[in-house]
Design a protein around this motif. Structure first.
Motif, short mmCIF file in Angstrom:
data_model
loop_
_atom_site.label_atom_id
_atom_site.label_comp_id
_atom_site.label_asym_id
_atom_site.label_seq_id
_atom_site.Cartn_x
_atom_site.Cartn_y
_atom_site.Cartn_z
N GLY A 206 2.65 -6.46 -5.03
CA GLY A 206 1.91 -6.11 -4.00
C GLY A 206 2.50 -6.39 -2.66
N GLN A 209 6.01 -2.67 0.06
CA GLN A 209 5.42 -1.67 0.95
C GLN A 209 4.69 -0.56 0.11
OE1 GLN A 209 4.69 -2.45 4.07
NE2 GLN A 209 3.24 -0.80 3.70
N TYR A 212 1.76 -1.58 -1.96
CA TYR A 212 0.64 -2.06 -1.11
C TYR A 212 0.12 -0.80 -0.57
CZ TYR A 212 -1.99 -3.61 2.96
OH TYR A 212 -2.76 -4.23 3.90
N ALA A 262 -1.75 -7.26 -3.25
CA ALA A 262 -2.07 -6.23 -1.97
C ALA A 262 -3.27 -6.48 -1.52
CB ALA A 262 -2.00 -4.82 -2.71
N GLU A 265 -3.25 -10.09 0.50
CA GLU A 265 -2.56 -10.14 1.78
C GLU A 265 -3.32 -9.48 2.81
OE1 GLU A 265 0.55 -10.91 2.90
OE2 GLU A 265 0.50 -12.13 0.90
N ARG A 266 -4.38 -8.09 2.54
CA ARG A 266 -4.96 -7.66 3.45
C ARG A 266 -6.25 -8.27 3.99
NH1 ARG A 266 -7.26 -1.30 3.20
NH2 ARG A 266 -8.17 -1.43 5.43
#
Length: 294
Positions: A206, A209, A212, A262, A265-266
């Protein structure tokens, strides 16, 4: 000229809340020492000065005997004459009725009444600590305080920063490796499209890019992300109000390498605007080729 070492001597009646106090000072970044014999403290100060890495210390002192008390008084007298140490005394007190109730509840023996009545030990300790109480810069009666309220009182008097040191940990993990036991909030994102089944993404994570973007392009992901972050922004103030200093949010998928990474992270970046956030990925380096999904 170096700033003086901050020292808080935490003392008071046995059963008045010193355990809660020391936990609170630990959360404030103090190096805490619980019941080190006073005779060992001069050597400890020497080591602290040499290291230069410790600048806040909370020293918890219980009254165990008359001889122990005499050593404490001598220690405080010496500290008072040391300009390199800024010493404050926090004295925790409680009514006799409340102390008796607490000892009855925990079924512990009072340190000064091992072979006598509980009230005998309480009265003797109160008599021995009378001078210490008078020397204290902070006296807190915990008779009517909950542990959370005592914690808030300590933070109010000893926290030097404007904000309570609340921080958030956002962690990705794989369910096949077990749910993190220290998580406060656990969210399962295995309902989202799985990059593992895309050959070009299978061995990526994740943090790449391409992975993601694959996870985020789903309408399911966008709807989940929006609602979940809104929920977190609603509940985080409540955790702070309850006196927590940290919150661990665990986001899990099957293997802990694609979807959970992913989303972590967000989500972590979204929460950073209001709180210190640390993002980690517990299982990102683990791969079991015999398991055919991630």
């Amino acid at each position: 000229m170096k700033k003086p070492l901050k020292l808080v001597v935490v003392t008071g009646m046995s059963g008045a809340g010193k355990t809660v106090a020391v936990q609170s000072f630990e959360d404030l970044g103090y190096f805490c020492i619980d019941n080190m014999p006073p005779s060992l403290l001069p050597k400890f100060w020497e080591l602290v000065r040499e290291s230069g890495k410790i600048n806040k210390i909370a020293l918890v002192i219980d009254l165990r005997s008359r001889a122990f008390y005499d050593e404490i008084i001598e220690l405080l007298r010496n500290l008072g004459n040391d300009e390199t140490i800024d010493t404050k005394i926090l004295f925790l007190d409680a009514s006799n009725e409340e102390l008796v109730a607490r000892y009855k509840e925990t079924r512990r023996s009072h340190p000064l009444a091992m072979e006598g009545r509980l009230m005998d030990g309480i009265n003797l300790e109160r008599d021995l600590l009378r001078d210490m109480r008078m020397k204290a810069q902070f006296v807190v009666d915990t008779s009517k305080l909950t542990p959370r309220q005592l914690r808030e009182e300590i933070f109010r008097n000893f926290e030097t920063n404007a904000q309570t040191p609340f921080h958030i940990q956002v962690m990705s993990f794989g369910f096949k490796y077990g749910v993190p036991i220290d998580a406060d909030i656990v969210m399962d994102v295995r309902f989202l499209p799985n990059p593992y089944y895309i050959e070009s993404l299978k061995k990526k994570t994740g943090l790449d890019q391409e992975v993601y973007d694959y996870v985020m392009k789903s309408n399911k992901t966008e709807s989940f992300y929006t609602q979940f972050v809104t929920m977190l922004e609603t509940v985080i103030p409540g955790y702070k109000d309850e006196g927590k200093t940290s919150l661990t949010i665990a986001i899990g998928c099957t293997g802990g390498q694609h979807r959970s990474v992913a989303l972590s992270e967000r989500i972590g970046k979204a929460l950073k605007k209001d709180n210190p956030v640390r993002i980690s990925h517990r299982d990102i380096a683990k791969r079991k080729e015999t398991v055919n999904r991630s």
